[in-house]
Design a protein around this motif. Structure first.
Motif, mmCIF file in Angstrom:
data_model
loop_
_atom_site.group_PDB
_atom_site.id
_atom_site.type_symbol
_atom_site.label_atom_id
_atom_site.label_comp_id
_atom_site.label_asym_id
_atom_site.label_seq_id
_atom_site.Cartn_x
_atom_site.Cartn_y
_atom_site.Cartn_z
ATOM 1 N N CYS A 55 0.830 -1.211 0.000
ATOM 2 C CA CYS A 55 0.000 0.000 0.000
ATOM 3 C C CYS A 55 0.861 1.256 0.000
ATOM 4 O O CYS A 55 0.351 2.365 0.134
ATOM 5 C CB CYS A 55 -0.907 0.017 1.224
ATOM 6 S SG CYS A 55 -2.010 -1.388 1.261
ATOM 7 N N PHE A 56 2.167 1.092 -0.135
ATOM 8 C CA PHE A 56 3.081 2.222 0.038
ATOM 9 C C PHE A 56 4.250 2.104 -0.926
ATOM 10 O O PHE A 56 5.191 2.894 -0.857
ATOM 11 C CB PHE A 56 3.589 2.196 1.489
ATOM 12 C CG PHE A 56 3.941 3.534 2.072
ATOM 13 C CD1 PHE A 56 2.960 4.438 2.433
ATOM 14 C CD2 PHE A 56 5.270 3.879 2.299
ATOM 15 C CE1 PHE A 56 3.288 5.667 3.003
ATOM 16 C CE2 PHE A 56 5.613 5.104 2.861
ATOM 17 C CZ PHE A 56 4.613 6.001 3.218
ATOM 18 N N GLU A 90 6.925 7.590 -3.639
ATOM 19 C CA GLU A 90 5.818 8.502 -3.945
ATOM 20 C C GLU A 90 5.395 9.276 -2.698
ATOM 21 O O GLU A 90 5.114 10.475 -2.764
ATOM 22 C CB GLU A 90 4.627 7.714 -4.498
ATOM 23 C CG GLU A 90 4.898 7.053 -5.861
ATOM 24 C CD GLU A 90 5.669 5.739 -5.767
ATOM 25 O OE1 GLU A 90 5.780 5.189 -4.645
ATOM 26 O OE2 GLU A 90 6.162 5.260 -6.797
ATOM 27 N N PHE A 91 5.345 8.570 -1.567
ATOM 28 C CA PHE A 91 4.876 9.219 -0.345
ATOM 29 C C PHE A 91 5.923 10.170 0.228
ATOM 30 O O PHE A 91 5.589 11.111 0.945
ATOM 31 C CB PHE A 91 4.452 8.160 0.682
ATOM 32 C CG PHE A 91 3.182 7.461 0.290
ATOM 33 C CD1 PHE A 91 1.948 7.923 0.720
ATOM 34 C CD2 PHE A 91 3.206 6.347 -0.551
ATOM 35 C CE1 PHE A 91 0.777 7.305 0.337
ATOM 36 C CE2 PHE A 91 2.037 5.716 -0.946
ATOM 37 C CZ PHE A 91 0.823 6.198 -0.495
ATOM 38 N N LEU A 125 5.325 13.667 -0.232
ATOM 39 C CA LEU A 125 4.209 14.265 0.499
ATOM 40 C C LEU A 125 4.562 14.604 1.939
ATOM 41 O O LEU A 125 4.054 15.566 2.496
ATOM 42 C CB LEU A 125 3.002 13.316 0.489
ATOM 43 C CG LEU A 125 2.521 12.858 -0.896
ATOM 44 C CD1 LEU A 125 1.276 11.994 -0.759
ATOM 45 C CD2 LEU A 125 2.213 14.053 -1.773
ATOM 46 N N GLY A 168 -9.647 -2.728 3.729
ATOM 47 C CA GLY A 168 -10.380 -1.507 4.050
ATOM 48 C C GLY A 168 -11.228 -1.663 5.298
ATOM 49 O O GLY A 168 -11.261 -2.735 5.922
ATOM 50 N N PRO A 169 -11.935 -0.587 5.663
ATOM 51 C CA PRO A 169 -12.706 -0.592 6.909
ATOM 52 C C PRO A 169 -13.647 -1.791 7.052
ATOM 53 O O PRO A 169 -13.910 -2.235 8.177
ATOM 54 C CB PRO A 169 -13.503 0.717 6.818
ATOM 55 C CG PRO A 169 -12.659 1.604 5.966
ATOM 56 C CD PRO A 169 -11.986 0.701 4.974
ATOM 57 N N THR A 221 -4.999 0.169 3.091
ATOM 58 C CA THR A 221 -5.863 0.806 2.095
ATOM 59 C C THR A 221 -6.104 2.292 2.350
ATOM 60 O O THR A 221 -6.259 3.069 1.405
ATOM 61 C CB THR A 221 -7.209 0.050 2.073
ATOM 62 O OG1 THR A 221 -6.915 -1.327 1.807
ATOM 63 C CG2 THR A 221 -8.139 0.570 1.009
ATOM 64 N N PHE A 229 -4.557 5.030 0.304
ATOM 65 C CA PHE A 229 -5.064 5.379 -1.032
ATOM 66 C C PHE A 229 -6.127 6.476 -0.924
ATOM 67 O O PHE A 229 -6.217 7.361 -1.754
ATOM 68 C CB PHE A 229 -5.678 4.168 -1.736
ATOM 69 C CG PHE A 229 -4.740 2.996 -1.875
ATOM 70 C CD1 PHE A 229 -3.365 3.159 -1.774
ATOM 71 C CD2 PHE A 229 -5.233 1.729 -2.115
ATOM 72 C CE1 PHE A 229 -2.510 2.085 -1.911
ATOM 73 C CE2 PHE A 229 -4.380 0.643 -2.254
ATOM 74 C CZ PHE A 229 -3.014 0.822 -2.151
ATOM 75 N N GLU A 230 -6.939 6.343 0.111
ATOM 76 C CA GLU A 230 -8.001 7.314 0.351
ATOM 77 C C GLU A 230 -7.397 8.649 0.770
ATOM 78 O O GLU A 230 -7.812 9.711 0.321
ATOM 79 C CB GLU A 230 -8.882 6.735 1.462
ATOM 80 C CG GLU A 230 -10.049 7.564 1.842
ATOM 81 C CD GLU A 230 -10.768 6.959 3.058
ATOM 82 O OE1 GLU A 230 -10.177 6.126 3.784
ATOM 83 O OE2 GLU A 230 -11.923 7.340 3.283
ATOM 84 N N ASN A 231 -6.401 8.576 1.631
ATOM 85 C CA ASN A 231 -5.753 9.773 2.161
ATOM 86 C C ASN A 231 -4.258 9.487 2.312
ATOM 87 O O ASN A 231 -3.848 8.854 3.270
ATOM 88 C CB ASN A 231 -6.362 10.136 3.520
ATOM 89 C CG ASN A 231 -5.593 11.248 4.201
ATOM 90 O OD1 ASN A 231 -4.751 11.920 3.584
ATOM 91 N ND2 ASN A 231 -5.865 11.447 5.477
ATOM 92 N N PRO A 232 -3.439 9.947 1.371
ATOM 93 C CA PRO A 232 -2.017 9.598 1.428
ATOM 94 C C PRO A 232 -1.295 10.165 2.659
ATOM 95 O O PRO A 232 -0.168 9.764 2.938
ATOM 96 C CB PRO A 232 -1.450 10.195 0.135
ATOM 97 C CG PRO A 232 -2.455 11.186 -0.326
ATOM 98 C CD PRO A 232 -3.784 10.740 0.194
ATOM 99 N N TYR A 233 -1.940 11.058 3.373
ATOM 100 C CA TYR A 233 -1.330 11.629 4.578
ATOM 101 C C TYR A 233 -1.796 10.911 5.848
ATOM 102 O O TYR A 233 -1.537 11.371 6.952
ATOM 103 C CB TYR A 233 -1.677 13.112 4.699
ATOM 104 C CG TYR A 233 -1.219 13.957 3.526
ATOM 105 C CD1 TYR A 233 0.041 14.566 3.522
ATOM 106 C CD2 TYR A 233 -2.044 14.155 2.424
ATOM 107 C CE1 TYR A 233 0.459 15.342 2.450
ATOM 108 C CE2 TYR A 233 -1.630 14.932 1.345
ATOM 109 C CZ TYR A 233 -0.380 15.523 1.365
ATOM 110 O OH TYR A 233 0.037 16.296 0.302
ATOM 111 N N GLU A 242 -1.096 11.795 9.860
ATOM 112 C CA GLU A 242 -2.186 12.360 10.666
ATOM 113 C C GLU A 242 -2.449 11.516 11.912
ATOM 114 O O GLU A 242 -2.700 12.057 12.987
ATOM 115 C CB GLU A 242 -3.453 12.478 9.805
ATOM 116 C CG GLU A 242 -3.339 13.579 8.760
ATOM 117 C CD GLU A 242 -4.514 13.653 7.787
ATOM 118 O OE1 GLU A 242 -4.420 14.442 6.835
ATOM 119 O OE2 GLU A 242 -5.507 12.902 7.973
#
Lengths: 239, 308
Positions: free
Chosen positions: B22-23, B28-29, B32, B216-217, B265, B268-272, B276
């Motif tokens: 996932c990374f 790429e990250f 950010l 995912g959730p 996952t 992907f929704e929020n790369p940060y 956070e």
């Protein structure tokens, strides 16, 4: 990279096409790049840039499923979480050449912004835009204001009947920029124009090149649509 | 220091790390945010040779989740060591290399190659990928095969080995006990649940691979239950994962018995999201009156035990 942008307007402009305008913080945006937009759904939706005027970015999209339905319900003043601009766009350094822009359906929008930026550079363009039917045609006047524009409809209800490949066969140009459904890209990638670029759409995960979900087959392996593209030279991908 | 976690081979400044696959390899990250803020990074799976992966579509969305069938696309262990690890070595974070293969010999080769690099602090033995034809999950659904592979990889690796468990089994505790007895230094869990979606306009599966792994959730309650059960039957630490996207999801895994938590996952929704969560953790611990994050590890079952 991530911006929280404000929706300025959002309404249908043709059958199957919604137009949304948002105000962005950073409007340095290359034509052919995209924004990865958060909706009510888990994964973001990649939307290409149809236009940039000052700090206002225009997206055109088609309501396909829950994510785009959610986008269609956004009202002026709503805030959208977007990542971008992402990816690599069309090469604008075409001085002295003639560029033919070939778009199909919801693949037409990025070619409008591209044509504007080519016009800024004094590059001569001709556009061929294919739609299903008369009611699905959009941006005709805007395209015509920038040069020769040929419209085709599959059912013959407007413009030339048939596909974009009909008029393309008689066009003389040095370079081709194209965006649209895969069968169309496949056809134009095999056309007589010497230098051909295609913008590819795919289901995406991260949108930044990390997850390998949106890959496209290429000679000798795969390329990532989101970060290696979405614009590729026709020879770089296997359509 | 209230977030610091010490695990075999790993000194984590906080218990948060992106999950494998996932990374990518962090490149790429890194554009950010500063990857040095992460407790660790579980890098994308390595195989013996480069792999192109599966045909597309490779992802399909589901209610609160996604199916993926990437198929272990990666440049191969040697290329990862030469092309990817030098970049990762510039960050002050613990690198965990995910090891995959089709045969025991391939796993051993990858484990030797990856563990020999000083940037790699631990291995994650991937016996649970549902998206490859050979190997992967077949090693992770039979306790005898899982134990044998764990023994081989332990012998081949110069670094601690964490075994990544598949949830697609009848008894997750039997799997956990088997790999612990075979010498695993830790467990990471859970990998994805095998699933499918069908396009009703064509009547065919959406994924080109037909089946894929659900993440995912949607899978978080399954992961919490499994961590909760496994934590009570093994003595080795657990890195928990499955549907984490908030600071409270992290705490749920710790309460269930995990010592650290991976985020998949949600990147992907929020790369940060990892950044956070790490920034939010101290505030949330204050609100809940928790001093060190591991003060509540396993409390979910310990409290029940003390009540009875």
């Amino acid at each position: 990279m991530r911006q929280f942008v404000t929706v300025l307007s959002n309404h249908p402009i043709a059958k199957g096409a919604m137009e949304m305008k948002v105000s962005v913080e950073n409007s340095v945006i290359a034509p052919g790049t995209f924004f990865h937009v958060k909706t009510s759904e888990l994964l973001r939706r990649p939307l290409s840039v149809a236009n940039v005027e000052g700090d206002v970015v225009t997206f055109l999209y088609k309501i396909i499923g829950k994510g785009t339905q959610d986008l269609a319900e956004r009202r002026p003043g709503d805030v959208l979480d977007v990542l971008g601009p992402l990816g690599n766009g069309f090469p604008l350094e075409q001085t002295g050449k003639r560029v033919v822009l070939v778009g199909g359906g919801i693949g037409v929008p990025p070619l409008y912004y591209t044509r504007r930026r080519l016009a800024d550079r004094g590059i001569e363009t001709v556009a061929i835009l294919g739609f299903d039917t008369k009611e699905s045609v959009f941006y005709e006047e805007a395209f015509c204001a920038l040069g020769e524009t040929i419209i085709t409809t599959v059912d013959g209800s407007y413009g030339e009947a048939g596909f974009v490949t009909g008029p393309l066969a008689r066009i003389e140009a040095d370079v081709l920029f194209s965006c649209g459904p895969e069968p169309m890209l496949k056809a134009v990638a095999a056309s007589h124009i010497e230098e051909r670029y295609v913008s590819i759409e795919n289901r995406m995960g991260c949108g930044i090149g990390a997850c390998f979900a949106c890959v496209c087959e290429a000679p000798g392996g795969y390329v990532k649509v989101c970060s290696d593209g979405p614009v590729f030279r026709a020879e770089e991908v296997t359509l | 220091m209230r977030l610091h976690v010490s695990l075999p081979g790993l000194q984590l400044k906080n218990p948060i790390m992106p999950a494998s696959g996932c990374f990518g390899f962090g490149e790429e990250f890194a554009k950010l945010y500063d990857l040095s803020m992460l407790g660790g990074i579980m890098i994308k799976a390595a195989t013996g040779e480069s792999r192109f992966g599966n045909a597309t579509p490779r992802v399909a969305e589901t209610a609160e989740g996604m199916l993926n069938a990437i198929g272990l696309q990666n440049p191969g262990a040697k290329a990862i060591v030469s092309d990817k690890l030098p970049f990762l070595s510039t960050f002050d974070t613990e690198i965990i290399a995910n090891v995959a293969g089709s045969t025991p010999e391939e796993y051993v080769y990858v484990a030797e190659t990856m563990s020999a690099d000083p940037t790699v602090k631990a291995l994650e033995l991937n016996i649970s990928c549902p998206n490859v034809k050979c190997g992967g999950m077949q090693f992770g659904t039979d306790p005898v095969m899982a134990a044998e592979l764990t023994r081989l990889v332990k012998a081949a690796s110069s670094k601690p080995v964490y075994v990544k468990l598949s949830p697609n089994v009848t008894s997750i505790t039997n799997m956990a006990k088997a790999v612990e007895a075979a010498g695993a230094d830790g467990i990471t869990m859970i990998n994805t649940l095998v699933g499918m979606r069908i396009d009703v306009t064509t009547g065919t599966p959406i994924l080109a691979n037909r089946i894929g792994g659900l993440s995912g959730p949607a899978i978080k309650p399954v992961a919490i239950r499994m961590v909760y059960e496994v934590a009570q039957v093994v003595d080795i630490p657990i890195i928990g994962m499955g549907g984490v996207r908030t600071v409270d999801d992290v705490l749920e895994f710790i309460y269930a018995g995990a010592s650290a938590v991976a985020v998949g996952t949600a990147n992907f929704e929020n790369p940060y999201v990892c950044q956070e969560i790490i920034e939010a953790l101290p505030h949330r611990l204050d609100e809940l009156g928790i001093d060190h994050i591991l003060d509540v590890r396993g409390k979910a079952y310990e409290q029940i035990v003390s009540r009875t």
